[in-house]
Design a protein around this motif. Sequence first.
Motif, PDB file in Angstrom:
ATOM      1  N   LEU A 188      73.664 -31.228 -13.220  1.00  0.00           N
ATOM      2  CA  LEU A 188      73.558 -30.887 -11.802  1.00  0.00           C
ATOM      3  C   LEU A 188      74.171 -29.512 -11.564  1.00  0.00           C
ATOM      4  CD1 LEU A 188      74.780 -34.320 -10.417  1.00  0.00           C
ATOM      5  CD2 LEU A 188      72.429 -33.589 -10.734  1.00  0.00           C
TER       6      LEU A 188
ATOM      7  N   ARG B 217      76.191 -28.779  -8.344  1.00  0.00           N
ATOM      8  CA  ARG B 217      77.302 -29.610  -7.892  1.00  0.00           C
ATOM      9  C   ARG B 217      78.612 -28.971  -8.302  1.00  0.00           C
ATOM     10  NH1 ARG B 217      77.508 -33.645  -4.287  1.00  0.00           N
ATOM     11  NH2 ARG B 217      75.329 -33.874  -3.757  1.00  0.00           N
TER      12      ARG B 217
ATOM     13  N   GLU C 220      77.303 -41.933 -12.142  1.00  0.00           N
ATOM     14  CA  GLU C 220      76.394 -42.850 -11.466  1.00  0.00           C
ATOM     15  C   GLU C 220      75.695 -43.730 -12.492  1.00  0.00           C
ATOM     16  OE1 GLU C 220      73.497 -40.482  -9.380  1.00  0.00           O
ATOM     17  OE2 GLU C 220      73.229 -39.163 -11.077  1.00  0.00           O
TER      18      GLU C 220
ATOM     19  N   TYR D  19      72.272 -46.351 -13.029  1.00  0.00           N
ATOM     20  CA  TYR D  19      71.007 -46.798 -12.466  1.00  0.00           C
ATOM     21  C   TYR D  19      70.589 -48.145 -13.045  1.00  0.00           C
ATOM     22  CZ  TYR D  19      70.222 -42.091 -10.721  1.00  0.00           C
ATOM     23  OH  TYR D  19      70.304 -40.899 -10.048  1.00  0.00           O
TER      24      TYR D  19
ATOM     25  N   ASN E 174      74.580 -36.284 -17.021  1.00  0.00           N
ATOM     26  CA  ASN E 174      73.908 -35.619 -15.913  1.00  0.00           C
ATOM     27  C   ASN E 174      73.852 -34.106 -16.082  1.00  0.00           C
ATOM     28  OD1 ASN E 174      72.606 -36.500 -13.578  1.00  0.00           O
ATOM     29  ND2 ASN E 174      74.426 -37.635 -12.951  1.00  0.00           N
TER      30      ASN E 174
ATOM     31  N   ILE F 131      65.559 -38.547  -7.732  1.00  0.00           N
ATOM     32  CA  ILE F 131      66.239 -37.362  -7.236  1.00  0.00           C
ATOM     33  C   ILE F 131      67.587 -37.396  -7.931  1.00  0.00           C
ATOM     34  CG2 ILE F 131      67.105 -36.113  -5.242  1.00  0.00           C
ATOM     35  CD1 ILE F 131      65.394 -37.788  -3.483  1.00  0.00           C
ATOM     36  N   LYS F 132      67.672 -36.696  -9.060  1.00  0.00           N
ATOM     37  CA  LYS F 132      68.890 -36.791  -9.851  1.00  0.00           C
ATOM     38  C   LYS F 132      70.058 -36.200  -9.070  1.00  0.00           C
ATOM     39  CE  LYS F 132      69.259 -38.215 -13.355  1.00  0.00           C
ATOM     40  NZ  LYS F 132      68.952 -37.891 -14.724  1.00  0.00           N
ATOM     41  N   ASP F 133      69.758 -35.244  -8.252  1.00  0.00           N
ATOM     42  CA  ASP F 133      70.811 -34.712  -7.411  1.00  0.00           C
ATOM     43  C   ASP F 133      70.348 -34.849  -5.981  1.00  0.00           C
ATOM     44  OD1 ASP F 133      69.769 -31.272  -7.688  1.00  0.00           O
ATOM     45  OD2 ASP F 133      68.674 -33.108  -8.011  1.00  0.00           O
ATOM     46  N   GLY F 134      71.121 -35.533  -5.160  1.00  0.00           N
ATOM     47  CA  GLY F 134      70.787 -35.540  -3.733  1.00  0.00           C
ATOM     48  C   GLY F 134      71.410 -34.278  -3.173  1.00  0.00           C
ATOM     49  N   SER F 135      71.191 -33.168  -3.875  1.00  0.00           N
ATOM     50  CA  SER F 135      72.110 -32.040  -3.739  1.00  0.00           C
ATOM     51  C   SER F 135      71.538 -30.870  -2.985  1.00  0.00           C
ATOM     52  CB  SER F 135      72.470 -31.555  -5.118  1.00  0.00           C
ATOM     53  OG  SER F 135      71.320 -30.930  -5.654  1.00  0.00           O
TER      54      SER F 135
END
Lengths: 338, 385
Positions: free
Chosen positions: B233, B236, B242, B244, B231, A75-79
């Motif tokens: 997103l 966002r 982040e 991993y 990233n 889940i690259k974004d827990g968004s």
Amino acid sequence: MSENKEVLNIGIDLGTSRSAIAASNGSKEWVESYVGWPKDFIAQKVLGKPVLFGEEALENRLSLEIFRPLERGVIKDGSERSEAAVKELIRHLIQMAKADNGYKQTRAIVGVPAESFKINKLAIKRLVADFADAIMVVSEPFSVAYGINALNNAMIIDIGAGTTDFCIMHGTMPSEVDQRTILAAGDYIDQQLEMMLHERYPKADFTPTMVRRMKEQYSFVGEPPHPVMVELPVDGKPTMHDITKEMRQACESILPGMVETTLDLIAGFDPEFQKKVRNNITLAGGGSQIRGLREYLEGALREIGPCRVSVISDPLFGGAAGALALAVDMPDEYWEKN
Amino acid sequence: MWLNRRRTENPKTAMLKGVYLDNMRMSGKLPQERPTLLQRPLFRKTGRALLIVLGLAIVSFSFHGWSVSNSRVHAPAAQPAATAAVKGLAPSNKAMAAAQPQTQEPDGASVMEQIPIWDFDLPGDQKVADYNLLLSGNDHIRLSTLFGLDVKTIIIDPGHGGADPGAIGLHGIKEKEITLDVAQRLKESMQKQGGYNILLTRTEDRTLSLAERVAFAKEHKADLFISVHVNSLPDRAVNIIETYYFGPPLTSDTLQLAEQENKESHYTIRELDAIVQDIGNTVKRQESARLAASIQDSLFRNVKHHDAKVKDFGIKMAPFVVLSQIEVPSVLVEISCLTQKNEEKKLASAEYRAQIASYIEEGVGNYLDVQHFKTLSGVKQNERK
Ligand SMILES: Nc1ncnc2c1ncn2[C@@H]1O[C@H](COP(=O)(O)OP(=O)(O)O)[C@@H](O)[C@H]1O
Ligand SMILES: [Zn+2]
């Protein structure tokens, strides 16, 4: 138990790869946990829908932005977008189960993956709130255990897509020490299989989805029941490939972790209880359908004494049916106060 | 009828109540009931078992170290020093040399206090998602030091490339371009430090499958593997960073064996080997987590100077194929968010990319330093005695 017509109870199993619903109106539905939104206005016009699910979403992946919102780790974004996808998934399940109208009150129990959602149960509750009047969230394998009445002296091994969850039941709510999660599960097998096939047949053309489907059709551990032959395109031409060895290796890659975790978890209890648990192990989840798995585990665990492993009868609905049973059994006063 | 149906006979009642209470707690309507790590019996067991395994491993190493005929080397370079330190023997000159840090050398003893050290209570726990746990040091000796995981070859993997652009920003900047540029800068400046062999999985804009990246790492005998990504997103509102790392599914083999040893069983050499082998895997996982923590820490801390709102998403375990197949400490770092308009603008400047590279370098450097200082300090403490 007599059913109050005005109340609809539903059980939902939100899985990383599949989600299912079972309702007290008798319906049972499932969908692959993929949610896709058309990438742009044109795509939406072509597809004729604002959002697509499961198989249909995968088929139209090129014109969609696809989410697998419950996938662990990736889940690259827990968004917001993941949450929106979960919500669409729930809405879709509820519509499929015709659980969205005509009831004065809807009560839902939602089972979520054991590990990944530790902090997000509240979010799930919030997301379901638009569709149900009262909601409780529980962890998977627990709901599975409840559904098959394996409440005491029992162990559930739930082999899902992202994780395999182990849970020991001893008559009370399982606590953290009764549970274990490992990443050796369906997706891991898929990854292994994909790598091995690329290695052995570099010219063959296939996608991760094709690999997963092959696994779901032909998975096995131990001696091959028969050679596994699949048709894969090479330079556009369908060509038969023998994937027996790779299938076996990939499926067997999850075994060591499973056996060790099982032994380790059982070892934490007193000998008398150990014996009982050993004789009451149930495999659940999609991965429980791997041929030969039950026999293999019985063999591997026999080292520490006789044991009995069985496979849940309806892996697809194990979680949802258990959640529904919980919803039905849950006393009114608990619902009211929650 | 109530006499022959005791209420406790039906665990359902207890379960239903449990679910209800759990949910009440979740919504904050009841106080949390959460045992700390140390209160949990299983954790104590785990910690103890690991210590036993560790002891066994040392014995095994010593055995291999002294056995003339055994030509199989489990751990190169720093290992004899560490073993000697633990056993209270003077290390050889060669071992001392191997333990010298290649970079400039602060006073080992005083640096020690701040250096993150792995805590024995944590291995075996998959839930280490909070790198603060890792960074809060104590005086335990790190397994990697004992085992002399000596880093020589570092592979940097620029994400995506060729037909696969990765994320694309609003102004059209592609992830594959950023990752390659940052990776190249990182390589250049790390090479200047000397002492390490730094390789890139790709040095141009070409398509590279995950399997090929893995094969590259294996072929070149990577000791560390760092995959660089950006990233994407769209939803966002802030930039996030982040990192991993991958752990293959945890095994409890080591614990199992340690438990047996506890019952005074006798091991064959092959069994000892197996334990060591397995500890090796544990070390890899721990080291991946530590490398991730160190990079994440440095990257976030420094980027925060440019962008006060940047979010620290910490380190996470994830089943990325590229990380899963590589049997050395390996991490995947998401250096920025290409979908942030501001970030895209910043990433377009060579200066910013160079800074990002230097932050990653600092993180890797800290990670490597700890390993060296720790080895050194073990030796020094030993000398003091
Ligand atoms: N016949 C089968 N053999 C092996 N694996 C299967 C089979 N059917 C489904 N699976 C796998 O089971 C996993 C999904 O199991 P499920 O219990 O639905 O997981 P989750 O709850 O994580 O969504 C997937 O990895 C899927 O490929
Ligand atoms: Zn990427």
